[in-house]
Motif scaffolding. Structure first.
Motif, PDB file in Angstrom:
ATOM      1  N   THR A   1       0.872  -1.194   0.086  1.00  0.00           N
ATOM      2  CA  THR A   1      -0.028   0.065  -0.041  1.00  0.00           C
ATOM      3  C   THR A   1       0.855   1.330  -0.023  1.00  0.00           C
ATOM      4  OG1 THR A   1      -1.762  -1.160   1.004  1.00  0.00           O
ATOM      5  CG2 THR A   1      -1.860   1.196   1.105  1.00  0.00           C
TER       6      THR A   1
ATOM      7  N   ARG B   1       0.113   4.165  12.259  1.00  0.00           N
ATOM      8  CA  ARG B   1       1.673   3.574  12.488  1.00  0.00           C
ATOM      9  C   ARG B   1       1.419   2.237  12.221  1.00  0.00           C
ATOM     10  NH1 ARG B   1       2.812   4.755  18.902  1.00  0.00           N
ATOM     11  NH2 ARG B   1       0.658   4.088  19.594  1.00  0.00           N
ATOM     12  N   SER B   2       0.542   1.694  11.397  1.00  0.00           N
ATOM     13  CA  SER B   2       0.623   0.217  11.364  1.00  0.00           C
ATOM     14  C   SER B   2       1.802  -0.233  10.714  1.00  0.00           C
ATOM     15  CB  SER B   2      -0.606  -0.207  10.789  1.00  0.00           C
ATOM     16  OG  SER B   2      -0.666  -0.100   9.368  1.00  0.00           O
TER      17      SER B   2
ATOM     18  N   LEU C   1       1.287  -0.313   6.877  1.00  0.00           N
ATOM     19  CA  LEU C   1       1.039   0.939   6.198  1.00  0.00           C
ATOM     20  C   LEU C   1       1.562   2.136   6.771  1.00  0.00           C
ATOM     21  CD1 LEU C   1      -2.810   1.764   5.022  1.00  0.00           C
ATOM     22  CD2 LEU C   1      -0.925   3.083   4.484  1.00  0.00           C
TER      23      LEU C   1
ATOM     24  N   HIS D   1      -0.641   9.131  15.761  1.00  0.00           N
ATOM     25  CA  HIS D   1      -1.194   7.834  16.129  1.00  0.00           C
ATOM     26  C   HIS D   1      -2.220   7.864  17.123  1.00  0.00           C
ATOM     27  CE1 HIS D   1       1.490   8.329  19.445  1.00  0.00           C
ATOM     28  NE2 HIS D   1       2.440   8.500  18.647  1.00  0.00           N
ATOM     29  N   SER D   2      -2.849   7.125  17.810  1.00  0.00           N
ATOM     30  CA  SER D   2      -4.198   7.161  18.781  1.00  0.00           C
ATOM     31  C   SER D   2      -3.602   8.081  20.166  1.00  0.00           C
ATOM     32  CB  SER D   2      -4.490   5.905  19.406  1.00  0.00           C
ATOM     33  OG  SER D   2      -3.712   5.273  19.905  1.00  0.00           O
TER      34      SER D   2
ATOM     35  N   ALA E   1      -4.558   7.036   7.518  1.00  0.00           N
ATOM     36  CA  ALA E   1      -4.348   5.774   7.497  1.00  0.00           C
ATOM     37  C   ALA E   1      -4.634   5.479   8.911  1.00  0.00           C
ATOM     38  CB  ALA E   1      -2.881   5.134   7.246  1.00  0.00           C
ATOM     39  N   VAL E   2      -5.944   5.666   9.155  1.00  0.00           N
ATOM     40  CA  VAL E   2      -6.383   5.571  10.344  1.00  0.00           C
ATOM     41  C   VAL E   2      -7.466   4.269  10.639  1.00  0.00           C
ATOM     42  CG1 VAL E   2      -7.423   6.844  12.233  1.00  0.00           C
ATOM     43  CG2 VAL E   2      -6.350   8.160  10.433  1.00  0.00           C
ATOM     44  N   GLY E   3      -8.226   3.910   9.659  1.00  0.00           N
ATOM     45  CA  GLY E   3      -9.191   2.928   9.618  1.00  0.00           C
ATOM     46  C   GLY E   3     -10.458   3.490  10.395  1.00  0.00           C
ATOM     47  N   LYS E   4     -10.804   4.816  10.352  1.00  0.00           N
ATOM     48  CA  LYS E   4     -11.905   5.262  10.821  1.00  0.00           C
ATOM     49  C   LYS E   4     -12.617   6.304   9.748  1.00  0.00           C
ATOM     50  CE  LYS E   4     -10.544   5.063  15.509  1.00  0.00           C
ATOM     51  NZ  LYS E   4     -10.177   5.969  16.778  1.00  0.00           N
TER      52      LYS E   4
ATOM     53  N   PHE F   1     -12.380  10.471   9.537  1.00  0.00           N
ATOM     54  CA  PHE F   1     -11.950  10.632  10.670  1.00  0.00           C
ATOM     55  C   PHE F   1     -11.318  12.062  10.689  1.00  0.00           C
ATOM     56  CE2 PHE F   1      -8.286  10.821  13.601  1.00  0.00           C
ATOM     57  CZ  PHE F   1      -8.980  10.810  14.910  1.00  0.00           C
TER      58      PHE F   1
ATOM     59  N   ALA G   1      -5.913   6.790   2.362  1.00  0.00           N
ATOM     60  CA  ALA G   1      -5.660   4.998   2.327  1.00  0.00           C
ATOM     61  C   ALA G   1      -6.883   4.335   2.704  1.00  0.00           C
ATOM     62  CB  ALA G   1      -4.418   4.426   2.987  1.00  0.00           C
ATOM     63  N   GLY G   2      -7.779   4.944   3.175  1.00  0.00           N
ATOM     64  CA  GLY G   2      -8.746   4.202   3.822  1.00  0.00           C
ATOM     65  C   GLY G   2     -10.026   3.966   2.917  1.00  0.00           C
TER      66      GLY G   2
ATOM     67  N   ASP H   1     -10.679   7.628   4.874  1.00  0.00           N
ATOM     68  CA  ASP H   1     -10.164   8.065   6.245  1.00  0.00           C
ATOM     69  C   ASP H   1     -10.382   9.478   6.384  1.00  0.00           C
ATOM     70  OD1 ASP H   1     -10.129   5.366   6.901  1.00  0.00           O
ATOM     71  OD2 ASP H   1      -7.773   5.630   7.030  1.00  0.00           O
TER      72      ASP H   1
ATOM     73  N   GLY I   1      -6.396   2.110  -3.483  1.00  0.00           N
ATOM     74  CA  GLY I   1      -6.810   0.747  -3.510  1.00  0.00           C
ATOM     75  C   GLY I   1      -6.269   0.074  -4.902  1.00  0.00           C
TER      76      GLY I   1
ATOM     77  N   THR J   1      -2.416  -0.467  -4.681  1.00  0.00           N
ATOM     78  CA  THR J   1      -1.990  -1.531  -3.770  1.00  0.00           C
ATOM     79  C   THR J   1      -1.857  -2.745  -4.615  1.00  0.00           C
ATOM     80  OG1 THR J   1      -2.981  -0.314  -1.786  1.00  0.00           O
ATOM     81  CG2 THR J   1      -2.347  -2.739  -1.740  1.00  0.00           C
TER      82      THR J   1
HETATM   83  P1  NAP Z   1      -4.848  -0.156  11.493  1.00  0.00           P
HETATM   84  O1  NAP Z   1      -3.849  -1.219  11.827  1.00  0.00           O
HETATM   85  O2  NAP Z   1      -6.005  -0.200  12.356  1.00  0.00           O
HETATM   86  O3  NAP Z   1      -4.022   1.161  12.282  1.00  0.00           O
HETATM   87  C1  NAP Z   1      -4.625   2.301  12.364  1.00  0.00           C
HETATM   88  C2  NAP Z   1      -3.738   3.498  13.119  1.00  0.00           C
HETATM   89  O4  NAP Z   1      -4.503   4.577  13.039  1.00  0.00           O
HETATM   90  C3  NAP Z   1      -2.970   3.084  14.237  1.00  0.00           C
HETATM   91  O5  NAP Z   1      -1.808   3.383  14.162  1.00  0.00           O
HETATM   92  C4  NAP Z   1      -3.823   3.518  15.205  1.00  0.00           C
HETATM   93  O6  NAP Z   1      -2.960   4.114  16.220  1.00  0.00           O
HETATM   94  C5  NAP Z   1      -4.206   5.021  14.305  1.00  0.00           C
HETATM   95  N1  NAP Z   1      -5.339   5.675  14.870  1.00  0.00           N
HETATM   96  C6  NAP Z   1      -6.570   5.176  15.473  1.00  0.00           C
HETATM   97  N2  NAP Z   1      -7.301   6.228  16.167  1.00  0.00           N
HETATM   98  C7  NAP Z   1      -6.654   7.180  15.879  1.00  0.00           C
HETATM   99  C8  NAP Z   1      -6.790   8.576  16.174  1.00  0.00           C
HETATM  100  N3  NAP Z   1      -7.899   8.923  16.917  1.00  0.00           N
HETATM  101  N4  NAP Z   1      -5.974   9.499  16.064  1.00  0.00           N
HETATM  102  C9  NAP Z   1      -4.804   9.175  15.433  1.00  0.00           C
HETATM  103  N5  NAP Z   1      -4.537   7.912  15.049  1.00  0.00           N
HETATM  104  C10 NAP Z   1      -5.489   7.170  15.399  1.00  0.00           C
HETATM  105  O7  NAP Z   1      -4.845   0.393  10.083  1.00  0.00           O
HETATM  106  P2  NAP Z   1      -4.009   0.036   8.713  1.00  0.00           P
HETATM  107  O8  NAP Z   1      -4.121  -1.488   8.475  1.00  0.00           O
HETATM  108  O9  NAP Z   1      -2.842   0.494   8.843  1.00  0.00           O
HETATM  109  O10 NAP Z   1      -5.099   0.596   7.790  1.00  0.00           O
HETATM  110  C11 NAP Z   1      -5.572   1.811   7.766  1.00  0.00           C
HETATM  111  C12 NAP Z   1      -6.549   2.404   6.696  1.00  0.00           C
HETATM  112  O11 NAP Z   1      -5.955   2.031   5.382  1.00  0.00           O
HETATM  113  C13 NAP Z   1      -7.882   1.628   6.843  1.00  0.00           C
HETATM  114  O12 NAP Z   1      -8.893   2.389   6.617  1.00  0.00           O
HETATM  115  C14 NAP Z   1      -7.706   0.288   5.836  1.00  0.00           C
HETATM  116  O13 NAP Z   1      -8.963   0.145   5.564  1.00  0.00           O
HETATM  117  C15 NAP Z   1      -7.132   1.138   4.846  1.00  0.00           C
HETATM  118  N6  NAP Z   1      -6.023   0.084   3.862  1.00  0.00           N
HETATM  119  C16 NAP Z   1      -6.257   0.475   2.539  1.00  0.00           C
HETATM  120  C17 NAP Z   1      -5.553  -0.570   1.857  1.00  0.00           C
HETATM  121  C18 NAP Z   1      -5.547  -0.363   0.528  1.00  0.00           C
HETATM  122  O14 NAP Z   1      -5.207  -1.274  -0.387  1.00  0.00           O
HETATM  123  N7  NAP Z   1      -6.512   0.470   0.077  1.00  0.00           N
HETATM  124  C19 NAP Z   1      -4.637  -1.421   2.310  1.00  0.00           C
HETATM  125  C20 NAP Z   1      -4.384  -1.669   3.908  1.00  0.00           C
HETATM  126  C21 NAP Z   1      -5.174  -0.674   4.529  1.00  0.00           C
HETATM  127  P3  NAP Z   1      -2.361   3.471  17.425  1.00  0.00           P
HETATM  128  O15 NAP Z   1      -1.084   2.519  16.698  1.00  0.00           O
HETATM  129  O16 NAP Z   1      -2.028   4.216  18.421  1.00  0.00           O
HETATM  130  O17 NAP Z   1      -3.263   2.311  17.689  1.00  0.00           O
END
Ligand code: NAP
Length: 281
Positions: free
Chosen positions: A143, A168-169, A172, A191-192, A210-213, A216, A231-232, A240, A261, A264
């Motif tokens: 990604t 910070r996943s 991603l 990050h969170s 790249a938050v997953g919300k 947001f 990226a969301g 996102d 998407g 990726t």
């Molecule tokens: P993830 O593993 O759930 O990581 C989410 C990140 O967001 C974590 O580092 C988290 O912080 C941070 N976060 C959560 N709440 C927050 C807040 N209130 N303020 C600031 N940061 C916050 O998600 P991911 O796998 O990296 O994916 C992120 C997004 O990309 C999602 O929407 C997913 O669907 C999308 N994605 C898309 C593709 C694609 O091919 N298009 C591929 C992969 C992912 P902490 O580390 O502190 O918990």
């Protein structure tokens, strides 16, 4: 001026035409043997099953073979490690995709890290990440690597720019930050537990969400003229970042869907073709 649309779908389609040629050449050079990507899906998560199917379809479109390994929800770490080991030593397999997320009993990091480096075409191993971060040869995590390719395709300047990555996943946010750093951007990772997020984002020349919300990151946090990468992808076709109000305010943005998407999947296929080429080199 309306924001430039960073059209991942179009760039991916253009690349596929070139990849089909490269796959045809690979077949010729290896006495008709078709390069192959192995996908592993553990459990029945419908979204993951869809992503794996999309990756297999992309293989087909460029003439690559793929095998789909499907393992039950109850699979143990040992069983999965044994399957990866089998594919690691299979000479017909050029790349391995282990779909994330996996059921909770699985030690996901151990399984990712058991993929041999030359088949880590999705860029998920610690070794691959470390090498990429150090500027050594490695396949980038698909990604963020796809995002870098998309920014390059539109000649978006990164050097010296203030880039803010929200998330910070391991697959991603972290590799994204390293790639932007290697491209000489000045990078902040949020990050969170980050304090004053809107304030940090308001100073960004480049924002990566790249938050997953869903939605947001609010449009009014982002400054005029910024480059916006989302990226969301969530039900209802939103990402996102709250993109709607940004169309007439920022310099460029990735649409949802059709931005990150497709890049990726395209990057996974590109890196699989590269793995096949390296094997024959
Ligand atoms: P993830 O593993 O759930 O990581 C989410 C990140 O967001 C974590 O580092 C988290 O912080 C941070 N976060 C959560 N709440 C927050 C807040 N209130 N303020 C600031 N940061 C916050 O998600 P991911 O796998 O990296 O994916 C992120 C997004 O990309 C999602 O929407 C997913 O669907 C999308 N994605 C898309 C593709 C694609 O091919 N298009 C591929 C992969 C992912 P902490 O580390 O502190 O918990």
């Amino acid at each position: 001026m309306p924001a430039q649309i960073l059209d991942g779908k179009a760039i991916a389609q253009q690349t596929e035409a070139e990849l089909s040629e490269r796959v045809a050449q690979l077949k010729e050079r290896s006495a008709g043997q078709t390069p192959m990507l192995a996908t592993i899906l553990v459990g029945g998560d419908p979204a993951s099953a869809t992503y794996v199917r999309m990756k297999q379809n992309a293989c087909k479109r460029v003439g690559m073979a793929s095998i789909a390994v499907e393992m039950s929800e109850e699979t143990t770490t040992e069983e999965l490690l044994a399957k990866i080991d089998e594919l690691n030593s299979d000479p017909t397999c050029q790349g391995i995709l282990l779909q994330h997320p996996m059921p909770s009993q699985i030690d996901e990091r151990a399984c990712f890290d058991s993929i041999v480096l030359d088949k880590d075409v999705d860029g998920v191993t610690c070794l691959g990440f470390g090498r990429m971060a150090m500027g050594e040869e490695a396949y980038g995590s698909a990604t963020p690597q796809g995002i870098m390719r998309l920014l390059a395709a539109y000649d978006i300047p990164l050097q010296g720019k203030n880039a803010v990555v929200v998330g910070r996943s391991p697959i991603l946010g972290k590799p994204m930050a390293m790639m932007l750093l290697n491209a000489n951007a000045t990078v902040t990772i949020c990050h969170s537990r980050t304090e004053n997020l809107p304030d940090i984002i308001s100073r960004a020349d480049i924002v990566v969400g790249a938050v997953g919300k869903p939605e947001f990151i609010k449009a009014h946090w982002i400054k005029d003229g910024a480059i916006v990468v989302d990226a969301g992808y969530h039900p209802g076709g939103v990402g996102d970042i709250e993109l709607g109000p940004l169309h007439d305010r920022v310099a460029a943005l990735t649409p949802v869907p059709g931005g990150v998407g497709p890049m990726t999947i395209n990057t996974l296929i590109l890196q699989s073709v590269e793995a096949g080429e390296k094997k024959l080199a």
